[in-house]
Motif scaffolding. Structure first.
Motif, PDB file in Angstrom:
ATOM      1  N   GLY A  66       0.944  -1.247  -0.093  1.00  0.00           N
ATOM      2  CA  GLY A  66      -0.016  -0.004   0.066  1.00  0.00           C
ATOM      3  C   GLY A  66       0.839   1.273  -0.120  1.00  0.00           C
ATOM      4  N   SER A  67       0.284   2.372  -0.534  1.00  0.00           N
ATOM      5  CA  SER A  67       1.088   3.725  -0.544  1.00  0.00           C
ATOM      6  C   SER A  67       1.201   4.345   0.723  1.00  0.00           C
ATOM      7  CB  SER A  67       0.496   4.343  -1.776  1.00  0.00           C
ATOM      8  OG  SER A  67      -0.567   4.748  -1.631  1.00  0.00           O
ATOM      9  N   ASN A  68       0.360   4.158   1.640  1.00  0.00           N
ATOM     10  CA  ASN A  68       0.305   4.743   3.003  1.00  0.00           C
ATOM     11  C   ASN A  68       0.277   3.705   4.183  1.00  0.00           C
ATOM     12  OD1 ASN A  68      -0.258   7.642   2.044  1.00  0.00           O
ATOM     13  ND2 ASN A  68      -2.082   6.697   0.990  1.00  0.00           N
ATOM     14  N   TYR A  69       0.784   4.166   5.207  1.00  0.00           N
ATOM     15  CA  TYR A  69       0.617   3.258   6.196  1.00  0.00           C
ATOM     16  C   TYR A  69       0.348   4.211   7.562  1.00  0.00           C
ATOM     17  CZ  TYR A  69       5.432   4.216   7.800  1.00  0.00           C
ATOM     18  OH  TYR A  69       6.621   4.751   8.415  1.00  0.00           O
ATOM     19  N   ILE A  70      -0.159   3.380   8.717  1.00  0.00           N
ATOM     20  CA  ILE A  70      -0.284   3.871   9.843  1.00  0.00           C
ATOM     21  C   ILE A  70      -0.187   2.673  10.778  1.00  0.00           C
ATOM     22  CG2 ILE A  70      -2.354   5.549   9.360  1.00  0.00           C
ATOM     23  CD1 ILE A  70      -4.165   3.523  10.726  1.00  0.00           C
ATOM     24  N   PHE A  71       0.444   2.875  12.037  1.00  0.00           N
ATOM     25  CA  PHE A  71       0.883   1.964  12.919  1.00  0.00           C
ATOM     26  C   PHE A  71      -0.001   1.956  14.281  1.00  0.00           C
ATOM     27  CE2 PHE A  71       3.475   5.293  14.075  1.00  0.00           C
ATOM     28  CZ  PHE A  71       3.425   5.460  15.382  1.00  0.00           C
ATOM     29  N   TYR A  72      -0.222   0.735  14.736  1.00  0.00           N
ATOM     30  CA  TYR A  72      -1.196   0.509  15.917  1.00  0.00           C
ATOM     31  C   TYR A  72      -0.165  -0.498  17.089  1.00  0.00           C
ATOM     32  CZ  TYR A  72      -4.490  -1.963  18.984  1.00  0.00           C
ATOM     33  OH  TYR A  72      -5.343  -2.476  20.010  1.00  0.00           O
ATOM     34  N   ASN A  73       0.038   0.290  18.159  1.00  0.00           N
ATOM     35  CA  ASN A  73       0.684  -0.282  19.196  1.00  0.00           C
ATOM     36  C   ASN A  73      -0.371  -1.200  20.129  1.00  0.00           C
ATOM     37  OD1 ASN A  73       3.320   0.643  18.631  1.00  0.00           O
ATOM     38  ND2 ASN A  73       2.773   2.698  19.680  1.00  0.00           N
ATOM     39  N   SER A  74      -0.385  -2.425  19.943  1.00  0.00           N
ATOM     40  CA  SER A  74      -1.423  -3.246  20.701  1.00  0.00           C
ATOM     41  C   SER A  74      -0.880  -3.607  22.218  1.00  0.00           C
ATOM     42  CB  SER A  74      -1.566  -4.720  20.031  1.00  0.00           C
ATOM     43  OG  SER A  74      -0.180  -5.269  19.876  1.00  0.00           O
ATOM     44  N   ASN A  75       0.595  -3.441  22.383  1.00  0.00           N
ATOM     45  CA  ASN A  75       1.012  -3.367  23.632  1.00  0.00           C
ATOM     46  C   ASN A  75       2.414  -2.973  23.795  1.00  0.00           C
ATOM     47  OD1 ASN A  75       2.971  -5.666  23.050  1.00  0.00           O
ATOM     48  ND2 ASN A  75       1.220  -6.847  23.367  1.00  0.00           N
ATOM     49  N   SER A  76       3.274  -2.778  24.771  1.00  0.00           N
ATOM     50  CA  SER A  76       4.575  -2.295  24.733  1.00  0.00           C
ATOM     51  C   SER A  76       5.498  -2.905  23.863  1.00  0.00           C
ATOM     52  CB  SER A  76       4.914  -2.006  26.219  1.00  0.00           C
ATOM     53  OG  SER A  76       5.216  -3.421  26.710  1.00  0.00           O
ATOM     54  N   ARG A  77       5.082  -4.167  23.581  1.00  0.00           N
ATOM     55  CA  ARG A  77       6.041  -4.740  22.951  1.00  0.00           C
ATOM     56  C   ARG A  77       5.711  -5.223  21.416  1.00  0.00           C
ATOM     57  NH1 ARG A  77       6.422  -9.991  26.177  1.00  0.00           N
ATOM     58  NH2 ARG A  77       4.490  -9.465  26.684  1.00  0.00           N
ATOM     59  N   THR A  78       4.497  -4.719  20.928  1.00  0.00           N
ATOM     60  CA  THR A  78       4.006  -5.201  19.734  1.00  0.00           C
ATOM     61  C   THR A  78       3.354  -3.943  18.886  1.00  0.00           C
ATOM     62  OG1 THR A  78       3.312  -7.454  20.517  1.00  0.00           O
ATOM     63  CG2 THR A  78       2.587  -6.942  18.427  1.00  0.00           C
ATOM     64  N   THR A  79       3.995  -3.882  17.733  1.00  0.00           N
ATOM     65  CA  THR A  79       3.321  -2.563  16.789  1.00  0.00           C
ATOM     66  C   THR A  79       3.089  -3.271  15.576  1.00  0.00           C
ATOM     67  OG1 THR A  79       4.906  -1.082  17.745  1.00  0.00           O
ATOM     68  CG2 THR A  79       3.961  -0.583  15.699  1.00  0.00           C
ATOM     69  N   TRP A  80       1.631  -3.299  15.261  1.00  0.00           N
ATOM     70  CA  TRP A  80       1.057  -3.498  13.872  1.00  0.00           C
ATOM     71  C   TRP A  80       1.243  -2.292  12.834  1.00  0.00           C
ATOM     72  CZ3 TRP A  80      -0.509  -8.266  12.502  1.00  0.00           C
ATOM     73  CH2 TRP A  80      -0.753  -9.134  13.757  1.00  0.00           C
ATOM     74  N   TYR A  81       1.785  -2.536  11.670  1.00  0.00           N
ATOM     75  CA  TYR A  81       1.873  -1.734  10.631  1.00  0.00           C
ATOM     76  C   TYR A  81       0.512  -1.944   9.634  1.00  0.00           C
ATOM     77  CZ  TYR A  81       6.257   0.131  12.414  1.00  0.00           C
ATOM     78  OH  TYR A  81       7.103   0.396  13.238  1.00  0.00           O
ATOM     79  N   ILE A  82      -0.182  -0.917   9.569  1.00  0.00           N
ATOM     80  CA  ILE A  82      -1.230  -0.994   8.540  1.00  0.00           C
ATOM     81  C   ILE A  82      -1.103  -0.529   7.434  1.00  0.00           C
ATOM     82  CG2 ILE A  82      -3.704  -0.798   8.430  1.00  0.00           C
ATOM     83  CD1 ILE A  82      -2.579  -0.776  11.885  1.00  0.00           C
ATOM     84  N   PHE A  83      -0.821  -1.065   6.136  1.00  0.00           N
ATOM     85  CA  PHE A  83      -0.611  -0.340   4.922  1.00  0.00           C
ATOM     86  C   PHE A  83      -1.967  -0.285   4.168  1.00  0.00           C
ATOM     87  CE2 PHE A  83       3.204  -2.454   6.158  1.00  0.00           C
ATOM     88  CZ  PHE A  83       4.284  -1.589   5.682  1.00  0.00           C
ATOM     89  N   PHE A  84      -2.306   0.719   3.397  1.00  0.00           N
ATOM     90  CA  PHE A  84      -3.475   0.923   2.581  1.00  0.00           C
ATOM     91  C   PHE A  84      -3.325   1.866   1.705  1.00  0.00           C
ATOM     92  CE2 PHE A  84      -3.111   4.253   5.976  1.00  0.00           C
ATOM     93  CZ  PHE A  84      -3.576   5.459   5.366  1.00  0.00           C
ATOM     94  N   GLU A  85      -4.598   1.910   0.675  1.00  0.00           N
ATOM     95  CA  GLU A  85      -4.334   2.580  -0.568  1.00  0.00           C
ATOM     96  C   GLU A  85      -5.845   3.826   0.157  1.00  0.00           C
ATOM     97  OE1 GLU A  85      -2.660   3.159  -2.961  1.00  0.00           O
ATOM     98  OE2 GLU A  85      -1.298   1.300  -2.549  1.00  0.00           O
ATOM     99  N   GLN A  86      -5.653   5.089  -0.343  1.00  0.00           N
ATOM    100  CA  GLN A  86      -6.449   5.897  -0.033  1.00  0.00           C
ATOM    101  C   GLN A  86      -7.146   6.663  -1.415  1.00  0.00           C
ATOM    102  OE1 GLN A  86      -4.794   9.097   2.373  1.00  0.00           O
ATOM    103  NE2 GLN A  86      -6.917   9.976   2.563  1.00  0.00           N
ATOM    104  N   LYS A  87      -8.385   6.506  -1.515  1.00  0.00           N
ATOM    105  CA  LYS A  87      -9.184   6.975  -2.858  1.00  0.00           C
ATOM    106  C   LYS A  87     -10.068   8.082  -2.270  1.00  0.00           C
ATOM    107  CE  LYS A  87      -8.332   2.774  -5.083  1.00  0.00           C
ATOM    108  NZ  LYS A  87      -8.643   1.936  -5.989  1.00  0.00           N
ATOM    109  N   GLY A  88     -10.340   9.161  -3.070  1.00  0.00           N
ATOM    110  CA  GLY A  88     -11.322  10.145  -2.943  1.00  0.00           C
ATOM    111  C   GLY A  88     -10.805  11.090  -1.643  1.00  0.00           C
TER     112      GLY A  88
END
Length: 88
Positions: A66-88
């Protein structure tokens, strides 16, 4: 507030479905319900924050996700990177 329509690729839906069982099987969670809640928290974060959370441009080597990403810290040791495309 503008409604955001989020579409998940089939492989992402399949990954999230299997994530619950993997986390339970590998003893990250003692109860299947807790693994399900963990997955639900990730999805809730995406659903409620993808529009407002400051996204970043994906590095060229990872743009197939995906051309963009955000991240989510589910706890102090785990980070999820969420990749996505944005339209509109």
């Amino acid at each position: 507030m503008e409604k955001v329509n989020i579409l998940y690729k089939p492989d992402v839906e399949e990954f999230l479905f299997h994530l619950v069982f993997i986390l339970f099987k590998e003893d990250y969670f003692s109860y299947l319900e807790n693994a399900e809640l963990y997955k639900d928290n990730i999805v809730d974060f995406v659903e409620h924050n993808i529009k407002n959370f400051p996204s970043k441009k994906t590095p060229i080597t990872l743009t197939n996700f995906g051309s963009n990403y955000i991240f989510y810290n589910s706890n102090s040791r785990t980070t999820w990177y969420i990749f996505f495309e944005q339209k509109g």
